[in-house]
Design a protein around this motif. Structure first.
Motif, PDB file in Angstrom:
ATOM      1  N   PRO A  63       0.817  -1.218   0.000  1.00  0.00           N
ATOM      2  CA  PRO A  63       0.000   0.000   0.000  1.00  0.00           C
ATOM      3  C   PRO A  63       0.852   1.271   0.000  1.00  0.00           C
ATOM      4  N   ALA A  64       0.416   2.227  -0.798  1.00  0.00           N
ATOM      5  CA  ALA A  64       1.078   3.532  -0.811  1.00  0.00           C
ATOM      6  C   ALA A  64       0.795   4.263   0.493  1.00  0.00           C
ATOM      7  N   ASN A  65      -0.404   4.044   1.041  1.00  0.00           N
ATOM      8  CA  ASN A  65      -0.803   4.687   2.287  1.00  0.00           C
ATOM      9  C   ASN A  65      -1.468   3.622   3.156  1.00  0.00           C
ATOM     10  N   ARG A  66      -0.718   3.055   4.087  1.00  0.00           N
ATOM     11  CA  ARG A  66      -1.221   1.954   4.913  1.00  0.00           C
ATOM     12  C   ARG A  66      -2.444   2.372   5.732  1.00  0.00           C
ATOM     13  N   ALA A  67      -2.438   3.580   6.280  1.00  0.00           N
ATOM     14  CA  ALA A  67      -3.571   4.032   7.098  1.00  0.00           C
ATOM     15  C   ALA A  67      -4.852   4.107   6.264  1.00  0.00           C
ATOM     16  N   ALA A  68      -4.738   4.591   5.031  1.00  0.00           N
ATOM     17  CA  ALA A  68      -5.911   4.673   4.156  1.00  0.00           C
ATOM     18  C   ALA A  68      -6.412   3.271   3.788  1.00  0.00           C
ATOM     19  N   THR A  69      -5.488   2.354   3.537  1.00  0.00           N
ATOM     20  CA  THR A  69      -5.865   0.981   3.216  1.00  0.00           C
ATOM     21  C   THR A  69      -6.543   0.323   4.412  1.00  0.00           C
ATOM     22  N   ASP A  70      -5.986   0.517   5.604  1.00  0.00           N
ATOM     23  CA  ASP A  70      -6.614  -0.013   6.817  1.00  0.00           C
ATOM     24  C   ASP A  70      -8.031   0.538   6.984  1.00  0.00           C
ATOM     25  N   SER A  71      -8.195   1.805   6.701  1.00  0.00           N
ATOM     26  CA  SER A  71      -9.510   2.436   6.819  1.00  0.00           C
ATOM     27  C   SER A  71     -10.510   1.810   5.849  1.00  0.00           C
ATOM     28  N   LEU A  72     -10.074   1.538   4.632  1.00  0.00           N
ATOM     29  CA  LEU A  72     -10.948   0.900   3.640  1.00  0.00           C
ATOM     30  C   LEU A  72     -11.347  -0.512   4.073  1.00  0.00           C
ATOM     31  N   ILE A  73     -10.374  -1.271   4.566  1.00  0.00           N
ATOM     32  CA  ILE A  73     -10.664  -2.639   5.007  1.00  0.00           C
ATOM     33  C   ILE A  73     -11.595  -2.616   6.215  1.00  0.00           C
ATOM     34  N   ALA A  74     -11.331  -1.729   7.161  1.00  0.00           N
ATOM     35  CA  ALA A  74     -12.191  -1.618   8.346  1.00  0.00           C
ATOM     36  C   ALA A  74     -13.622  -1.279   7.941  1.00  0.00           C
ATOM     37  N   GLY A  75     -13.780  -0.344   7.018  1.00  0.00           N
ATOM     38  CA  GLY A  75     -15.108   0.035   6.549  1.00  0.00           C
ATOM     39  C   GLY A  75     -15.808  -1.107   5.833  1.00  0.00           C
ATOM     40  N   TYR A  76     -15.071  -1.840   5.037  1.00  0.00           N
ATOM     41  CA  TYR A  76     -15.642  -2.969   4.314  1.00  0.00           C
ATOM     42  C   TYR A  76     -16.137  -4.043   5.290  1.00  0.00           C
ATOM     43  N   LEU A  77     -15.295  -4.397   6.252  1.00  0.00           N
ATOM     44  CA  LEU A  77     -15.681  -5.432   7.219  1.00  0.00           C
ATOM     45  C   LEU A  77     -16.844  -4.971   8.096  1.00  0.00           C
ATOM     46  N   ARG A  78     -16.885  -3.687   8.412  1.00  0.00           N
ATOM     47  CA  ARG A  78     -17.997  -3.139   9.202  1.00  0.00           C
ATOM     48  C   ARG A  78     -19.336  -3.327   8.486  1.00  0.00           C
ATOM     49  N   LYS A  79     -19.316  -3.323   7.161  1.00  0.00           N
ATOM     50  CA  LYS A  79     -20.538  -3.492   6.360  1.00  0.00           C
ATOM     51  C   LYS A  79     -20.890  -4.958   6.106  1.00  0.00           C
ATOM     52  N   HIS A  80     -19.916  -5.850   6.252  1.00  0.00           N
ATOM     53  CA  HIS A  80     -20.130  -7.228   5.803  1.00  0.00           C
ATOM     54  C   HIS A  80     -19.940  -8.308   6.868  1.00  0.00           C
ATOM     55  N   LEU A  81     -19.585  -7.930   8.096  1.00  0.00           N
ATOM     56  CA  LEU A  81     -19.396  -8.917   9.157  1.00  0.00           C
ATOM     57  C   LEU A  81     -19.990  -8.394  10.456  1.00  0.00           C
ATOM     58  N   PHE A  82     -20.965  -9.139  10.996  1.00  0.00           N
ATOM     59  CA  PHE A  82     -21.648  -8.746  12.227  1.00  0.00           C
ATOM     60  C   PHE A  82     -21.706  -9.942  13.166  1.00  0.00           C
ATOM     61  N   VAL A  83     -21.518  -9.670  14.455  1.00  0.00           N
ATOM     62  CA  VAL A  83     -21.585 -10.719  15.464  1.00  0.00           C
ATOM     63  C   VAL A  83     -22.509 -10.266  16.579  1.00  0.00           C
ATOM     64  N   THR A  84     -23.392 -11.172  16.985  1.00  0.00           N
ATOM     65  CA  THR A  84     -24.280 -10.947  18.113  1.00  0.00           C
ATOM     66  C   THR A  84     -24.057 -12.087  19.095  1.00  0.00           C
ATOM     67  N   ALA A  85     -23.918 -11.769  20.392  1.00  0.00           N
ATOM     68  CA  ALA A  85     -23.728 -12.785  21.419  1.00  0.00           C
ATOM     69  C   ALA A  85     -24.833 -12.644  22.450  1.00  0.00           C
ATOM     70  N   ASP A  86     -25.556 -13.724  22.685  1.00  0.00           N
ATOM     71  CA  ASP A  86     -26.698 -13.726  23.601  1.00  0.00           C
ATOM     72  C   ASP A  86     -27.631 -12.549  23.320  1.00  0.00           C
ATOM     73  N   GLY A  87     -27.847 -12.283  22.026  1.00  0.00           N
ATOM     74  CA  GLY A  87     -28.779 -11.244  21.604  1.00  0.00           C
ATOM     75  C   GLY A  87     -28.219  -9.827  21.618  1.00  0.00           C
ATOM     76  N   LYS A  88     -26.984  -9.647  22.045  1.00  0.00           N
ATOM     77  CA  LYS A  88     -26.372  -8.310  22.107  1.00  0.00           C
ATOM     78  C   LYS A  88     -25.380  -8.143  20.967  1.00  0.00           C
ATOM     79  N   THR A  89     -25.511  -7.033  20.235  1.00  0.00           N
ATOM     80  CA  THR A  89     -24.592  -6.747  19.144  1.00  0.00           C
ATOM     81  C   THR A  89     -23.198  -6.479  19.685  1.00  0.00           C
ATOM     82  N   ILE A  90     -22.221  -7.125  19.109  1.00  0.00           N
ATOM     83  CA  ILE A  90     -20.825  -6.935  19.511  1.00  0.00           C
ATOM     84  C   ILE A  90     -20.192  -5.929  18.555  1.00  0.00           C
ATOM     85  N   ARG A  91     -19.655  -4.879  19.099  1.00  0.00           N
ATOM     86  CA  ARG A  91     -18.973  -3.872  18.288  1.00  0.00           C
ATOM     87  C   ARG A  91     -17.517  -4.308  18.107  1.00  0.00           C
ATOM     88  N   LEU A  92     -17.205  -4.718  16.894  1.00  0.00           N
ATOM     89  CA  LEU A  92     -15.858  -5.188  16.589  1.00  0.00           C
ATOM     90  C   LEU A  92     -14.947  -4.023  16.246  1.00  0.00           C
TER      91      LEU A  92
END
Length: 161
Positions: A63-92
């Motif tokens: 990556p030319a800009n690691r922080a920007a790439t990390d931000s893109l990956i974090a945003g992508y995973l935030r939209k596509h991966l969700f976990v709930t434990a005992d009915g409570k949403t887990i903020r990853l």
């Protein structure tokens, strides 16, 4: 001779036919009440999805800009991966990624998560990219491992411990 030709054709079809699989492991750490998540995604597929999302050029391996790439990956995973434990949403919380061979290993965690008896996971990583995407999910609580396979478009899985 026929058996050798048959084996060669099978091997060739596997090599020429791409497969699309990600593996997500979610493990509860009882000693510090944390959830540790790792996602193994083919780097080229993740990069392609991120390029579409950002509408720009990107190289996640160098990556030319690691922080920007990390931000893109974090945003992508935030939209596509969700976990709930005992009915409570887990903020990853996205921690970062590393490249290992052809894969991008993405790491997330959540603090103050007590051991749970049930979990719901929604994972549609790369479903927009590949109609035949498969997402393997492993959840580990108190040393007990439960696993499932999600075939696009199925994105939800429930686990009981």
């Amino acid at each position: 001779m026929g058996v050798l030709l048959y084996k060669w054709l099978i091997a060739a079809s596997i090599l020429w036919h791409p497969f699309y699989v990600s593996v997500t492991e979610i493990e509860h750490d009882k000693s510090d009440n944390e959830l540790h998540v790792s996602c193994r995604i083919f780097a080229d597929d993740l990069e392609s999805a991120l390029k579409k999302q950002s509408k720009g050029s990107l190289d996640i391996i160098h990556p030319a800009n690691r922080a920007a790439t990390d931000s893109l990956i974090a945003g992508y995973l935030r939209k596509h991966l969700f976990v709930t434990a005992d009915g409570k949403t887990i903020r990853l919380q996205y921690l970062g990624y590393k490249i290992e061979e052809e894969a991008a290993w993405c790491f997330l965690s959540a603090e103050k998560v007590p051991a749970f008896k049930s979990a719901h996971v929604r994972n549609n990583v790369l479903y927009d990219e590949h109609p035949n995407q498969i997402n393997m999910i492993h959840v580990i609580v108190n040393g007990v491992r439960k696993s499932t396979k999600l075939d696009n478009p199925k994105a939800d899985a429930d686990f009981s411990f």
